[in-house]
Scaffold this active site. Structure first.
Site, PDB file in Angstrom:
ATOM      1  N   LYS A  32       0.550  -1.356  -0.188  1.00 48.91           N
ATOM      2  CA  LYS A  32       0.088  -0.017   0.009  1.00 48.91           C
ATOM      3  C   LYS A  32       0.823   1.262   0.054  1.00 48.91           C
ATOM      4  O   LYS A  32       0.483   2.030  -0.662  1.00 48.91           O
ATOM      5  CB  LYS A  32      -1.028  -0.037   1.329  1.00 48.91           C
ATOM      6  CG  LYS A  32      -0.239   0.135   2.581  1.00 48.91           C
ATOM      7  CD  LYS A  32      -1.179   0.181   3.845  1.00 48.91           C
ATOM      8  CE  LYS A  32      -0.360  -0.075   4.964  1.00 48.91           C
ATOM      9  NZ  LYS A  32       0.252   0.955   5.518  1.00 48.91           N
ATOM     10  N   THR A  33       1.969   1.249   0.858  1.00 47.60           N
ATOM     11  CA  THR A  33       2.689   2.290   0.823  1.00 47.60           C
ATOM     12  C   THR A  33       3.453   2.591  -0.621  1.00 47.60           C
ATOM     13  O   THR A  33       3.458   3.650  -0.934  1.00 47.60           O
ATOM     14  CB  THR A  33       4.181   2.245   1.750  1.00 47.60           C
ATOM     15  OG1 THR A  33       3.577   1.619   2.993  1.00 47.60           O
ATOM     16  CG2 THR A  33       4.708   3.349   2.077  1.00 47.60           C
ATOM     17  N   ASP A 224      -3.062   7.607   4.931  1.00 43.69           N
ATOM     18  CA  ASP A 224      -2.462   6.214   5.003  1.00 43.69           C
ATOM     19  C   ASP A 224      -2.981   5.611   6.508  1.00 43.69           C
ATOM     20  O   ASP A 224      -3.248   6.694   7.434  1.00 43.69           O
ATOM     21  CB  ASP A 224      -0.845   6.373   4.877  1.00 43.69           C
ATOM     22  CG  ASP A 224      -0.218   5.077   5.013  1.00 43.69           C
ATOM     23  OD1 ASP A 224      -1.130   4.141   4.638  1.00 43.69           O
ATOM     24  OD2 ASP A 224       0.864   4.812   5.067  1.00 43.69           O
ATOM     25  N   GLU A 225      -2.996   4.695   6.640  1.00 44.17           N
ATOM     26  CA  GLU A 225      -3.383   3.974   8.097  1.00 44.17           C
ATOM     27  C   GLU A 225      -4.558   4.811   8.337  1.00 44.17           C
ATOM     28  O   GLU A 225      -4.849   5.091   9.515  1.00 44.17           O
ATOM     29  CB  GLU A 225      -2.479   4.335   9.026  1.00 44.17           C
ATOM     30  CG  GLU A 225      -0.760   3.871   8.932  1.00 44.17           C
ATOM     31  CD  GLU A 225      -0.485   2.321   8.958  1.00 44.17           C
ATOM     32  OE1 GLU A 225      -1.404   1.567   9.054  1.00 44.17           O
ATOM     33  OE2 GLU A 225       0.510   1.961   8.816  1.00 44.17           O
ATOM     34  N   GLN A 255      -5.865  -4.447  10.671  1.00 39.70           N
ATOM     35  CA  GLN A 255      -4.611  -3.722  11.704  1.00 39.70           C
ATOM     36  C   GLN A 255      -4.877  -2.731  12.480  1.00 39.70           C
ATOM     37  O   GLN A 255      -4.148  -2.143  12.701  1.00 39.70           O
ATOM     38  CB  GLN A 255      -3.510  -3.467  10.462  1.00 39.70           C
ATOM     39  CG  GLN A 255      -3.087  -4.641   9.538  1.00 39.70           C
ATOM     40  CD  GLN A 255      -1.968  -4.423   8.792  1.00 39.70           C
ATOM     41  OE1 GLN A 255      -0.916  -3.634   9.073  1.00 39.70           O
ATOM     42  NE2 GLN A 255      -2.022  -4.207   7.665  1.00 39.70           N
ATOM     43  N   ARG A 607       4.424  -9.314  10.087  1.00 39.08           N
ATOM     44  CA  ARG A 607       5.768  -8.658   9.931  1.00 39.08           C
ATOM     45  C   ARG A 607       6.862  -9.565   9.380  1.00 39.08           C
ATOM     46  O   ARG A 607       7.752  -8.995   8.994  1.00 39.08           O
ATOM     47  CB  ARG A 607       6.303  -7.877  11.287  1.00 39.08           C
ATOM     48  CG  ARG A 607       5.219  -6.997  11.841  1.00 39.08           C
ATOM     49  CD  ARG A 607       4.804  -5.773  11.081  1.00 39.08           C
ATOM     50  NE  ARG A 607       3.301  -6.303  10.501  1.00 39.08           N
ATOM     51  CZ  ARG A 607       2.762  -5.472   9.484  1.00 39.08           C
ATOM     52  NH1 ARG A 607       3.524  -4.374   9.033  1.00 39.08           N
ATOM     53  NH2 ARG A 607       1.494  -5.833   9.134  1.00 39.08           N
TER      54      ARG A 607
END
Length: 653
Positions: A32-33, A224-225, A255, A607
DNA sequence: TGCGACCTAGTTTTT
DNA sequence: CTAGGTCGCA
């Protein structure tokens, strides 16, 4: 250069869909980043003025990283994109326009040069409000007061609305605390983190002129997030993007791990309601983890009821099984982790920098640290705000704040007698009483009482000296850049001398060294931000988290809490303390909280790129007691075939 | 005013 | 257990 190179079709859509509202549901490790960066680059490449692009992230570090990557793709033009956190965006807006805010009745208007209060300042202010209202002011009260004040601000409630809300719970006394808090904060010309957001929103709501400045400017907005935004942040971004309506948000409900702080998954759900024409894009290919890791994590997260239906897939190799190791106690657990680390090191297939050790609570790091030290394995621990939490650093910052904002009572109280200048508790109480009685600030009381007949001459003289010291500092604060000013300040106030008179100078005096370090920090800041003021510097520090300052440590193992692991990735992940009582934490009682704990484990697991090792301790000493924690129920939710279960006793049996 | 003894509480915390 | 805060005494 083709900006779509190497993107999958979902990511490509995310980049090309530049107009209108877009919701990207991006699973863990789905790039996504990457999609956001490519999107920024694509807009710039299409000739969009960088100043018209706003991209909001959750840490300054993430913002800087994105900026760096965008610059690599399209060059220096990306430098000018407004890429920052919600809080720093608001601080920037308010630094220019805060005086346009309509003052609330009974409260002082906010002025240029306002202070930003962190959690400990907020705590002190709550404490003084509780005290002055004659309410109980123990730790629990302060905690509850902070919680309600924060809640009210995020939900946009005034004291009377909060009172109505609290009555049902029998806690209506906090409404008065809130009222006084608002009054005092305004009198101090101070904003807490929630205020930065809430007051910016209010300013945009009530001032059309300011609103159009920003609405016109922000042609493209990205967040974002998004799953971790709170109500105010959502309202803010909706308002800012209200004219051009090009709002692009990226998030993953699985998340969301900050609901205890007001983050609201509802925002994701509401987005589709608020923007019925929103384009929804799913990114569901995981590029990070092995098949085994991903399926174990997916099996776990599927147990959550309150989630959006989705299923990640990967084309990565199957990889090794996820390991679940039961250790005798926390020392054995640490031994196990460290011996595995050394095996990896000897095998040379991974560097230490690609290993992460995660835990639920900070206290758990100790056992791991001890063992790492013992085996001389270099490590880096990400631990909140350590440098800026030091007393000596806070003292110097308090001087800075008072110089810039004399109304800042919390900061003033901190330094009025540090170093000791004979203005003790009794004198401060006298000053406070006078200030409250005449409706003036504490600093105002200093300058009035230094000439008052009623005050004994010795104190008058001390107050006079202090007052002229601070006035001189105030003048100096605008005359020199941050590094020079900090240096000037620590000398003029006698603070540096006070630190070195007992302990001496140099290595053996860490407090003096820390203060010097602050000068270095100021220098770095001034280099990165030419023409910045002392005010800018205080705001910068207030909005800094130390994940931000964490330099890329090359060859060290990373120790972090599960919360701070979000957004990172490691070849090898150790997740320690996967046992009932820690994960899920013993404090959880509701299903929602349990699901958040599950997400926390999910975030930790996802992660890992190549290897994932979960451990638990059979017995663990906690608060000096020995607890026999059963394994985490979450382990049962991962199909047994995906786990390789082992045991390690070490010396601990 | 400052220090030391005692007491108590103890998840996570992008800002 | 241990860190941080409070209280009381010198």
């Amino acid at each position: 250069m083709n900006l779509l190179n190497g993107l999958n079709s979902g990511q490509e859509d995310a980049v090309l869909q530049t107009d209108g509202p877009v919701l990207v549901l991006a699973g863990a490790g789905s790039g996504k980043t990457r999609a956001i960066i490519h999107r920024v680059a694509y807009l710039l490449d299409g000739g969009i003025n960088p100043r018209r692009i706003l991209a909001v992230t959750f840490t300054n570090k993430a913002a800087e990283e994105m900026r760096g990557r965008a610059i690599k793709m399209v060059g220096d033009v990306a430098e000018k994109v407004l890429l920052c956190t919600f809080h720093s965006l608001c601080a920037r807006i308010l630094r220019v326009h805060i005086e346009k805010l309509k003052p609330m009745s009974g409260r002082q208007p906010y002025k240029m040069g306002f202070s930003i209060y962190d959690d400990s300042d907020k705590k002190r202010l709550c404490l003084s409000c509780l005290k002055d209202l004659g309410q109980p002011h123990n730790a629990d009260s302060v905690k509850a007061a902070r919680k309600w004040i924060s809640y009210a601000k995020i939900e946009g409630l005034e004291p009377e609305n909060l009172e109505a809300h609290l009555e049902r719970r029998g806690e209506s006394r906090f409404a008065r605390v809130y009222e006084l808090y608002l009054e005092r904060a305004a009198a101090c010309n101070a904003l807490d983190f929630d205020d930065l957001l809430a007051l910016t929103l209010r300013l945009l709501d009530e001032n059309e002129e300011v609103l159009s400045i920003y609405q016109d400017r922000f042609e493209y907005c990205m967040v974002d997030e998004f799953q971790d935004t709170n109500r105010t942040q959502y309202e803010l971004i909706k308002t800012l993007s209200g004219k051009h309506k090009n709002l692009f948000v990226v998030g993953d409900d699985d998340q969301s791990i900050y609901s205890f702080r007001g983050a609201n998954i509802r925002n994701i759900l509401d987005f589709e309601k608020d923007f019925p024409d929103a384009v929804v894009i799913h990114l569901d290919q995981n590029y990070r983890s092995t098949e085994n890791i991903l399926s174990a994590a997916s099996a776990l997260i599927e147990k959550n009821r309150g989630r959006m239906e989705k299923r990640l897939f990967t084309e990565n190799t199957q990889g090794e099984q996820v390991v679940f190791c039961t250790c005798a106690d926390e020392r054995a657990e640490a031994e196990f982790v460290c011996s595995e680390i050394q095996d990896i090191q000897n095998g040379c297939d991974s560097e230490l920098g690609s290993i992460g050790v995660f835990y639920r609570t900070n206290a758990q790091s100790r056992a791991i640290e001890d063992e790492l030290l013992k085996r001389q394995i270099p490590y880096t621990m990400v631990r909140g705000h350590r440098f800026y939490e030091r007393k000596e650093v806070k003292d110097v910052i308090a001087y800075l704040k008072v110089a810039v904002n004399p109304d800042d009572e919390i900061a003033l109280e901190r330094i009025i007698n540090t170093p000791p200048r004979g203005i003790g508790k009794t004198s401060i109480d006298l000053l406070k009483k006078h200030a409250r009685g005449s409706g003036i600030s504490l600093f105002g009381a200093v300058s009035e009482l230094m000439n008052a007949e009623s005050v004994r001459p010795a104190l008058r003289k001390k107050l006079g000296t202090f007052c002229s010291l601070m006035q001189a500092l105030r003048a100096a604060s605008t005359a020199m850049g941050p590094p020079k000013f900090v240096e000037h300040l620590i000398n003029e106030t006698g603070y540096f001398h006070y630190l070195i008179e007992d302990e001496g100078e140099g290595e053996q005096n860490p407090r003096a060294e820390n203060v010097k370090e602050l000068v270095t920090v100021a220098r770095g800041f001034a280099e990165r931000n030419p023409n910045s003021s002392a005010l800018d510097f205080t705001h910068h520090i207030a909005l800094l988290s130390d994940v931000d300052q964490l330099k890329e440590q090359e060859d060290t193992v990373s120790l972090l809490t599960l919360h701070s692991a979000k957004g990172l990735e490691f070849d090898v992940v150790f997740l320690v303390g996967v046992e009932a009582g820690l994960l899920p934490h013993y404090s959880v009682s509701t299903r929602e909280q349990l699901e958040e704990e599950r997400r926390l484990l999910y975030v930790g697991m996802t992660r890992a790129k190549k290897m994932l090792i979960l451990t638990r301790a059979w017995r663990r000493s906690i608060f000096g007691r020995t607890a026999m924690n059963p394994g985490s129920p979450f382990i049962q939710e991962i199909p047994a075939v995906m786990l390789k279960t082992t045991a390690f006793y070490g010396d601990g049996i």
